[in-house]
Design a protein around this motif. Structure first.
Motif, PDB file in Angstrom:
ATOM      1  N   GLN A   1      29.276  44.656  81.500  1.00 15.36           N
ATOM      2  CA  GLN A   1      29.571  43.220  80.911  1.00 15.36           C
ATOM      3  C   GLN A   1      28.154  42.519  80.020  1.00 15.36           C
ATOM      4  O   GLN A   1      27.409  43.047  81.109  1.00 15.36           O
ATOM      5  CB  GLN A   1      29.804  41.967  81.655  1.00 15.36           C
ATOM      6  N   ARG A   2      27.724  42.643  78.547  1.00 13.67           N
ATOM      7  CA  ARG A   2      26.666  43.130  78.489  1.00 13.67           C
ATOM      8  C   ARG A   2      27.047  42.788  76.833  1.00 13.67           C
ATOM      9  O   ARG A   2      27.266  43.267  76.074  1.00 13.67           O
ATOM     10  CB  ARG A   2      25.634  44.027  78.445  1.00 13.67           C
ATOM     11  N   VAL A   3      25.562  42.255  76.565  1.00 15.46           N
ATOM     12  CA  VAL A   3      25.667  42.533  74.309  1.00 15.46           C
ATOM     13  C   VAL A   3      25.733  43.939  74.142  1.00 15.46           C
ATOM     14  O   VAL A   3      24.387  44.432  74.641  1.00 15.46           O
ATOM     15  CB  VAL A   3      24.271  41.706  74.484  1.00 15.46           C
ATOM     16  N   PRO A   4      26.216  44.910  73.619  1.00 12.89           N
ATOM     17  CA  PRO A   4      25.698  46.266  73.199  1.00 12.89           C
ATOM     18  C   PRO A   4      24.159  46.486  72.659  1.00 12.89           C
ATOM     19  O   PRO A   4      24.531  44.773  71.391  1.00 12.89           O
ATOM     20  CB  PRO A   4      27.565  47.520  72.316  1.00 12.89           C
ATOM     21  N   LYS A   5      23.968  47.227  72.026  1.00 14.33           N
ATOM     22  CA  LYS A   5      22.968  47.561  71.429  1.00 14.33           C
ATOM     23  C   LYS A   5      23.382  47.267  70.237  1.00 14.33           C
ATOM     24  O   LYS A   5      23.048  47.585  68.577  1.00 14.33           O
ATOM     25  CB  LYS A   5      22.732  49.114  71.549  1.00 14.33           C
ATOM     26  N   THR A   6      24.842  48.382  69.605  1.00 10.64           N
ATOM     27  CA  THR A   6      25.849  48.017  68.672  1.00 10.64           C
ATOM     28  C   THR A   6      26.223  46.217  68.046  1.00 10.64           C
ATOM     29  O   THR A   6      27.040  46.451  66.593  1.00 10.64           O
ATOM     30  CB  THR A   6      26.730  49.110  68.759  1.00 10.64           C
ATOM     31  N   GLU A   7      26.144  45.616  68.787  1.00  4.73           N
ATOM     32  CA  GLU A   7      26.759  44.382  68.824  1.00  4.73           C
ATOM     33  C   GLU A   7      25.291  43.521  67.806  1.00  4.73           C
ATOM     34  O   GLU A   7      23.914  43.563  68.123  1.00  4.73           O
ATOM     35  CB  GLU A   7      26.837  43.269  69.718  1.00  4.73           C
ATOM     36  N   SER A   8      26.248  43.422  66.311  1.00  2.00           N
ATOM     37  CA  SER A   8      24.996  42.242  65.787  1.00  2.00           C
ATOM     38  C   SER A   8      25.445  40.852  65.933  1.00  2.00           C
ATOM     39  O   SER A   8      24.028  40.254  65.580  1.00  2.00           O
ATOM     40  CB  SER A   8      25.470  42.874  64.184  1.00  2.00           C
ATOM     41  N   GLN A   9      26.135  40.354  66.450  1.00  3.81           N
ATOM     42  CA  GLN A   9      26.438  38.737  66.769  1.00  3.81           C
ATOM     43  C   GLN A   9      25.846  37.925  67.325  1.00  3.81           C
ATOM     44  O   GLN A   9      26.639  37.486  68.206  1.00  3.81           O
ATOM     45  CB  GLN A   9      27.797  38.693  66.059  1.00  3.81           C
ATOM     46  N   GLY A  10      25.412  39.059  68.595  1.00  8.34           N
ATOM     47  CA  GLY A  10      24.983  38.780  70.554  1.00  8.34           C
ATOM     48  C   GLY A  10      26.228  38.680  71.237  1.00  8.34           C
ATOM     49  O   GLY A  10      25.685  37.581  72.386  1.00  8.34           O
ATOM     50  N   ARG A  11      27.035  38.965  70.868  1.00  2.71           N
ATOM     51  CA  ARG A  11      28.163  38.793  71.594  1.00  2.71           C
ATOM     52  C   ARG A  11      28.493  39.510  73.166  1.00  2.71           C
ATOM     53  O   ARG A  11      28.065  40.762  72.746  1.00  2.71           O
ATOM     54  CB  ARG A  11      29.531  38.445  70.804  1.00  2.71           C
ATOM     55  N   VAL A  12      28.653  39.059  74.168  1.00  2.00           N
ATOM     56  CA  VAL A  12      29.043  40.122  75.089  1.00  2.00           C
ATOM     57  C   VAL A  12      30.101  41.335  75.144  1.00  2.00           C
ATOM     58  O   VAL A  12      31.937  40.197  74.991  1.00  2.00           O
ATOM     59  CB  VAL A  12      28.847  38.945  76.641  1.00  2.00           C
ATOM     60  N   HIS A  13      29.877  41.812  75.075  1.00  2.00           N
ATOM     61  CA  HIS A  13      31.799  42.610  75.349  1.00  2.00           C
ATOM     62  C   HIS A  13      31.916  43.396  76.359  1.00  2.00           C
ATOM     63  O   HIS A  13      31.293  43.243  77.584  1.00  2.00           O
ATOM     64  CB  HIS A  13      30.747  44.158  74.219  1.00  2.00           C
TER      65      HIS A  13
END
Length: 355
Positions: A183-195
């Motif tokens: 559970q973390r903010v992926p490097k590929t996530e642009s909006q800072g959401r935890v995936h």
């Protein structure tokens, strides 16, 4: 319990005599085997002598409590109480020492790490798991050999197969089989959401030729051209191997290695395992049941551990262990988690009365 210790001590002394036997000394393979067993039994043998001495002293102090002299009785009582306390402590220590070991604990392993749900982030996480295990193995002085690797499109790995060689490797890493969740903010996530993403780990104790009685004449070995993703060697040469054990019909094949030689080695290791399982299925089923609550089956749906980066938290769901030291754990500091699982396994065996 004392009878078990006595039997082990007799075996220990027998091994000690063998180590002085010229026939054993001049046979390197036999000497290594005897010396290895001798080394493993020595701590138990030393404990037996200490425990036996303790019981003798306890018996003497008990007799001295009957002395007509009040002062002697008082001294004897103090000594008796001290020895009783030490005996209770040693009883617990010996129970742990006498727990039957997993017969495969000393083996090397084949580990497979695959990305699961989560797309590119799952592949990146699979790469992070590999880095974690690599560092842990380096800390233990073990050797890692990558057999096959399929890189992810954004980093990490969609699949990684490796071997780990060293002392008691399986005893430490056998608990890693299962689904690992991040559970973390992926490097590929642009909006800072935890995936939330996942990767699966499968750990197999590596079997060797001497473990299984196989007649080479009973093996049919076929070569074929590898197919699918797997590197530049794929589809260019007949590097893939299929081995059939004719008496049982058991088939094993590999196309993940980088050469025909490596694929044959992988396929043979798998064949040894499958034949051993067939020959000893009842014992394997019992062994699996004894540690099912700890290890799981390795199925993708079984989330054995969660790595929560925002809270620097790692939770192993099998033993309800939560540590707020994720940064240290992913850097190779797996010891607290593995030791917790080993303690839980021993406690489970003691509870079942396996002594």
């Amino acid at each position: 319990m004392i009878d078990q210790l006595s039997a082990i001590f007799i075996r220990f002394k027998n091994l000690e005599e063998q180590l002085g036997n010229p026939e054993v000394i001049t046979d390197p393979a036999r000497f290594t085997k005897v010396n290895k067993e001798y080394g493993k039994l020595k701590p138990i043998a030393d404990t037996y002598l200490e425990y036996k001495d303790l019981l003798d002293n306890l018996e003497m102090s008990e007799e001295m409590r009957k002395d007509p002299d009040p002062e002697m009785r008082e001294m004897a009582q103090l000594e008796y109480d001290e020895l009783r306390e030490k005996k209770e402590s040693m009883d617990e220590e010996i129970k742990i020492m006498l727990i039957p070991k997993d017969p495969e604990d000393e083996r090397d392993i084949i580990m497979e790490i695959r990305s699961g749900a989560g797309g590119d982030e799952a592949a990146i996480f699979a790469g992070d798991l590999y880095d974690m295990y690599r560092r842990y193995c380096e800390n233990q002085g073990w050797k890692i050999e990558v057999i096959d690797e399929n890189e992810g499109t954004a980093g990490g790995y969609s699949k990684l197969v490796l071997e780990v060689h060293g002392d008691d490797v399986y005893s430490h890493l056998k608990f890693e089989s299962g689904a690992h969740r991040v559970q973390r903010v992926p490097k590929t996530e642009s909006q800072g959401r935890v995936h939330t993403s996942a990767a699966t780990v499968a750990v197999l104790a590596k079997m060797e030729a001497e473990d299984i009685n196989i007649n080479k004449a009973d093996l049919k070995i076929d070569t074929f051209r590898a197919s699918g993703a797997g590197g530049q060697h794929v589809n260019k040469t007949e590097s893939a191997i299929r081995i059939t054990h004719l008496p049982t019909g058991i088939v094993s094949e590999s196309q993940d290695g980088r050469s025909q030689h490596k694929n044959k080695e992988i396929a043979m290791a798998q064949l040894y395992r499958r034949i051993k399982d067939a020959q000893d299925s009842a014992a394997q089923a019992e062994l699996s049941a004894n540690r099912k609550s700890l290890v799981g089956s390795g199925d993708r749906s079984e989330k054995i551990r969660t790595y929560n980066y925002p809270q620097n938290r790692v939770t192993d769901h099998r033993i309800n262990l939560t540590l707020h030291s994720l940064d240290k754990i992913v850097a190779g500091g797996l010891e607290p988690v593995i030791e917790g699982l080993q303690v839980a396994e021993n406690a489970s065996k003691l509870k079942e009365g396996v002594q």
